[in-house]
Scaffold this motif. Structure first.
Motif, PDB file in Angstrom:
ATOM      1  N   ASN A 143       0.819  -1.250   0.009  1.00 43.80           N
ATOM      2  CA  ASN A 143      -0.042  -0.016  -0.121  1.00 43.80           C
ATOM      3  C   ASN A 143       0.897   1.142   0.124  1.00 43.80           C
ATOM      4  N   GLY A 144       2.130   1.046   0.086  1.00 41.93           N
ATOM      5  CA  GLY A 144       3.257   2.273  -0.170  1.00 41.93           C
ATOM      6  C   GLY A 144       3.652   2.743   1.250  1.00 41.93           C
ATOM      7  N   GLY A 145       2.880   2.387   2.313  1.00 40.86           N
ATOM      8  CA  GLY A 145       3.182   2.652   3.794  1.00 40.86           C
ATOM      9  C   GLY A 145       4.735   1.862   4.029  1.00 40.86           C
ATOM     10  N   ILE A 146       5.002   2.032   5.117  1.00 43.28           N
ATOM     11  CA  ILE A 146       6.451   1.299   5.780  1.00 43.28           C
ATOM     12  C   ILE A 146       6.314   0.929   7.125  1.00 43.28           C
ATOM     13  N   VAL A 147       6.917  -0.285   7.484  1.00 44.02           N
ATOM     14  CA  VAL A 147       7.087  -0.608   8.996  1.00 44.02           C
ATOM     15  C   VAL A 147       8.207  -0.542   9.258  1.00 44.02           C
ATOM     16  N   PRO A 148       8.573  -0.267  10.630  1.00 40.28           N
ATOM     17  CA  PRO A 148       9.766   0.260  11.155  1.00 40.28           C
ATOM     18  C   PRO A 148      10.741  -1.117  11.052  1.00 40.28           C
ATOM     19  N   HIS A 149      10.222  -2.256  11.145  1.00 41.88           N
ATOM     20  CA  HIS A 149      11.074  -3.358  11.182  1.00 41.88           C
ATOM     21  C   HIS A 149      10.365  -4.674  10.734  1.00 41.88           C
ATOM     22  N   ILE A 157       2.476   6.501   8.397  1.00 42.24           N
ATOM     23  CA  ILE A 157       3.217   7.685   7.877  1.00 42.24           C
ATOM     24  C   ILE A 157       4.633   8.130   8.610  1.00 42.24           C
ATOM     25  N   ARG A 158       4.514   7.845   9.858  1.00 40.01           N
ATOM     26  CA  ARG A 158       5.754   8.036  10.745  1.00 40.01           C
ATOM     27  C   ARG A 158       6.818   7.522  10.189  1.00 40.01           C
ATOM     28  N   PHE A 159       6.816   6.034   9.773  1.00 42.23           N
ATOM     29  CA  PHE A 159       8.183   5.187   9.160  1.00 42.23           C
ATOM     30  C   PHE A 159       8.485   5.766   7.937  1.00 42.23           C
ATOM     31  N   LEU A 160       7.242   6.186   7.117  1.00 42.95           N
ATOM     32  CA  LEU A 160       7.459   6.506   5.791  1.00 42.95           C
ATOM     33  C   LEU A 160       8.363   7.735   5.653  1.00 42.95           C
ATOM     34  N   TYR A 161       8.135   8.719   6.727  1.00 39.06           N
ATOM     35  CA  TYR A 161       9.081  10.008   7.136  1.00 39.06           C
ATOM     36  C   TYR A 161      10.279   9.610   7.029  1.00 39.06           C
ATOM     37  N   CYS A 162      10.416   8.675   8.356  1.00 33.91           N
ATOM     38  CA  CYS A 162      11.780   8.151   8.585  1.00 33.91           C
ATOM     39  C   CYS A 162      12.421   7.811   7.396  1.00 33.91           C
ATOM     40  N   ALA A 163      11.814   7.030   6.590  1.00 38.58           N
ATOM     41  CA  ALA A 163      12.494   6.331   5.570  1.00 38.58           C
ATOM     42  C   ALA A 163      13.148   7.405   4.379  1.00 38.58           C
ATOM     43  N   CYS A 164      12.281   8.715   4.270  1.00 35.94           N
ATOM     44  CA  CYS A 164      12.521   9.512   3.156  1.00 35.94           C
ATOM     45  C   CYS A 164      13.765  10.297   3.810  1.00 35.94           C
ATOM     46  N   VAL A 165      13.933  10.696   5.217  1.00 37.44           N
ATOM     47  CA  VAL A 165      15.086  11.388   5.637  1.00 37.44           C
ATOM     48  C   VAL A 165      16.463  10.475   5.364  1.00 37.44           C
ATOM     49  N   ILE A 166      16.280   9.073   5.831  1.00 38.12           N
ATOM     50  CA  ILE A 166      17.374   8.192   5.659  1.00 38.12           C
ATOM     51  C   ILE A 166      17.872   8.146   4.188  1.00 38.12           C
ATOM     52  N   CYS A 167      16.829   7.992   3.297  1.00 40.95           N
ATOM     53  CA  CYS A 167      17.260   7.917   1.773  1.00 40.95           C
ATOM     54  C   CYS A 167      17.897   9.335   1.431  1.00 40.95           C
ATOM     55  N   HIS A 168      17.341  10.207   1.845  1.00 37.62           N
ATOM     56  CA  HIS A 168      17.976  11.780   1.441  1.00 37.62           C
ATOM     57  C   HIS A 168      19.268  11.723   2.015  1.00 37.62           C
ATOM     58  N   LEU A 169      19.770  11.326   3.158  1.00 36.20           N
ATOM     59  CA  LEU A 169      21.066  11.687   3.765  1.00 36.20           C
ATOM     60  C   LEU A 169      21.698  10.699   3.338  1.00 36.20           C
ATOM     61  N   LEU A 170      21.260   9.555   2.909  1.00 30.56           N
ATOM     62  CA  LEU A 170      22.352   8.433   2.097  1.00 30.56           C
ATOM     63  C   LEU A 170      22.564   8.709   0.829  1.00 30.56           C
ATOM     64  N   ASP A 171      21.486   9.756   0.114  1.00 34.16           N
ATOM     65  CA  ASP A 171      21.577   9.988  -1.362  1.00 34.16           C
ATOM     66  C   ASP A 171      21.384   8.600  -2.069  1.00 34.16           C
ATOM     67  N   ASP A 172      20.572   7.931  -1.787  1.00 39.16           N
ATOM     68  CA  ASP A 172      20.063   6.643  -2.463  1.00 39.16           C
ATOM     69  C   ASP A 172      18.628   6.372  -2.032  1.00 39.16           C
ATOM     70  N   ASP A 192     -11.587  16.632   6.745  1.00 41.71           N
ATOM     71  CA  ASP A 192     -10.979  17.757   7.292  1.00 41.71           C
ATOM     72  C   ASP A 192      -9.913  18.501   6.738  1.00 41.71           C
ATOM     73  N   GLY A 193      -9.028  17.956   6.006  1.00 42.94           N
ATOM     74  CA  GLY A 193      -7.867  18.421   5.454  1.00 42.94           C
ATOM     75  C   GLY A 193      -6.457  17.813   6.347  1.00 42.94           C
ATOM     76  N   GLY A 194      -6.875  17.302   7.417  1.00 47.61           N
ATOM     77  CA  GLY A 194      -5.541  16.800   8.262  1.00 47.61           C
ATOM     78  C   GLY A 194      -4.988  15.391   7.695  1.00 47.61           C
ATOM     79  N   ILE A 195      -4.116  15.258   8.221  1.00 45.29           N
ATOM     80  CA  ILE A 195      -3.151  13.785   7.799  1.00 45.29           C
ATOM     81  C   ILE A 195      -3.592  12.946   9.179  1.00 45.29           C
ATOM     82  N   ALA A 196      -3.716  11.651   8.895  1.00 45.07           N
ATOM     83  CA  ALA A 196      -3.752  10.589   9.666  1.00 45.07           C
ATOM     84  C   ALA A 196      -2.376   9.551   9.805  1.00 45.07           C
ATOM     85  N   THR A 197      -2.284   8.788  10.884  1.00 49.39           N
ATOM     86  CA  THR A 197      -1.308   8.109  11.032  1.00 49.39           C
ATOM     87  C   THR A 197      -1.173   6.830  10.049  1.00 49.39           C
ATOM     88  N   SER A 198      -2.516   6.432   9.516  1.00 46.83           N
ATOM     89  CA  SER A 198      -2.692   5.660   8.496  1.00 46.83           C
ATOM     90  C   SER A 198      -4.187   5.785   7.813  1.00 46.83           C
TER      91      SER A 198
END
Length: 342
Positions: A143-149, A157-172, A192-198
Motif C-alpha cells: 500500500n506504499g506505507g512502511i513498517v519500522p522493522h 506515515i511516521r516510518f515513511l517519513y523516517c525512510a525519506c530522511v534516511i534515503c535523502h541523507l544516504l543519497d540513495d 477535514d484536511g488533516g493527515i492521519a497516521t494511516s
C-alpha cells in the motif's frame, strides 16, 4: 513580577545534563536511547553550544557509541533488519537463540542515528548504506506505507517519513517506491484536511509534518496533497495560544514544532501568531532549563527539543536555523554536504 524570558543558558545546562545522565523515569525508554540522545545533541546544536560542551574525545565517543548500535549483514542475514537499533538494551549484537540472531534495526532509531552522526560532524563513511537501502525494499508494504522493522505490524506515515530522511541523507532512493508512498500519503488525508497516521484514522499534527516533509524530500510537494487549502486551514485551526495536535485537545509544546514545521515546509509560517505562541511556550519553559508538555509538567528531552526548535523557527536571536523537513540545523547539514562531496 518581571515577565518570563527565554533562558538559553538554562537550556544548555539541561541538555548537557541529560546527555550525561537521564533521570530514573527514563529507564523504561531504554529501547530508544538513540532517539533520546538525538534530542539532546540536536538541542545543543540549535543552541550553538555543541563545541563548547563536548571535547573532541567526547564527540568521538558519542560517534563510536552510535556506530556500535549498527546492525549489518555480518550480524544478521534476516532481510529488512539492517540499520541501527535503539541502544544496547537487548545485549550484544551477536547474541543468538538456537543459532539464529533475532536482533533488528528500527527505522525510527536509524533516523535518529544518522541525524546524530551528522550533528556530531561524522561523514557517515562507516554506515552500511547498501544494507539499509536494501532493507527498505522489505519494509515498504504494497500500500506504499512502511513498517519500522520486519517483525512489526505498524504500517504508517511516521516510518515513511523516517525512510525519506534516511534515503535523502544516504543519497540513495533505489530501495524506495516514491509513487506508492505518495499514494499512501494521499489516502491518509481526511475530509477535514488533516493527515492521519494511516488511512481512516484521526487527523494528527505530528502526521502533518511527516506527510509534508516526506513529500518535499521526494520532490512531490506540489502534487502530493491536491487540497492544499484544506491542509493549511487544518494547521491554522490548531493554534489556540500555542498549538494542539488534534481537534478539541489542549495546547502542547511539541505541536509548536510539528504543526509549525509543517507550515514552514508549506511556505506559510507567516500565518502563525508568533506572539501568542511565544507566550504559551514561555509558560512551559522551566526555570531549571528545558520545556514541559504543558505549563504544569516537568521538562523532558522531547518537548524541550521541540520547544527550542519552535523558538528557532520564530527567529529567536542566538539559535541556529533549522531545515524543518530534515529536523536538523542548516549549519550542521551544510557541513555534512561538504564532507559528502569530498
Amino acid at each position: 513580577m518581571d515577565p518570563p524570558t527565554f533562558l538559553p543558558k538554562k537550556h544548555i545546562a539541561y541538555f548537557q545534563r541529560c546527555l550525561t545522565l537521564l533521570p530514573h523515569p527514563y529507564q523504561s525508554e531504554e529501547s530508544v536511547r538513540l532517539s533520546l540522545a538525538f534530542f539532546c545533541l540536536g538541542g545543543l546544536d540549535v543552541l550553538g553550544a555543541l563545541d563548547a560542551t563536548l571535547t573532541d574525545d567526547q564527540r568521538q565517543g558519542h560517534i563510536d557509541w552510535v556506530y556500535a548500535q549498527q546492525v549489518t549483514p555480518a550480524i544478521t542475514t534476516v532481510p529488512g533488519t539492517h540499520g541501527f537499533r535503539g541502544g544496547p538494551f537487548d545485549g550484544p549484537l551477536d547474541d543468538r537463540v538456537n543459532g539464529v540472531n533475532y536482533v533488528t534495526a528500527n527505522l525510527a532509531t536509524t533516523y535518529s542515528a544518522l541525524l546524530s552522526l551528522v550533528i556530531l560532524g561524522d561523514d557517515l563513511a562507516r554506515v552500511d548504506r547498501k544494507a539499509i537501502v536494501r532493507s527498505m525494499t522489505y519494509l515498504q508494504q504494497p500500500n506504499g506505507g512502511i513498517v519500522p522493522h520486519p517483525y512489526s505490524a505498524e504500517c504508517d506515515i511516521r516510518f515513511l517519513y523516517c525512510a525519506c530522511v534516511i534515503c535523502h541523507l544516504l543519497d540513495d532512493w533505489s530501495g524506495f517506491d516514491s509513487d506508492r508512498a505518495v499514494e499512501f500519503i494521499r489516502r491518509c488525508q481526511n475530509y477535514d484536511g488533516g493527515i492521519a497516521t494511516s488511512p481512516g484514522e484521526e487527523s494528527h499534527g505530528g502526521m502533518m509534518l511527516c506527510a509534508t516533509a516526506s513529500l518535499k524530500l521526494m520532490g512531490r510537494l506540489a502534487d502530493g496533497l491536491p487540497d492544499r487549502v484544506a491542509v493549511l486551514r487544518w494547521c491554522i485551526d490548531r493554534q489556540n495560544q500555542g498549538f494542539h495536535g488534534r481537534i478539541n485537545k489542549t495546547d502542547d509544546t511539541c505541536y509548536s514544532f510539528w504543526v509549525g514545521a509543517a507550515l514552514k515546509v508549506l511556505g506559510h509560517y507567516d500565518l502563525i501568531d508568533d506572539n501568542r505562541q511565544r507566550e504559551f511556550l514561555l509558560t512551559t519553559q522551566r526555570h531549571i532549563g528545558g520545556f514541559g508538555k504543558a505549563p504544569t509538567e516537568y521538562p523532558d528531552v522531547l518537548h524541550s527539543y521541540m520547544g527550542l526548535v519552535a523558538f528557532s523557527m520564530m527567529g529567536e536571536s542566538g539559535l541556529a536555523e533549522i531545515i524543518p523537513e530534515l529536523n536538523i540545523s542548516k549549519e550542521s547539514y551544510q557541513k555534512f554536504l561538504v564532507k559528502r562531496c569530498v
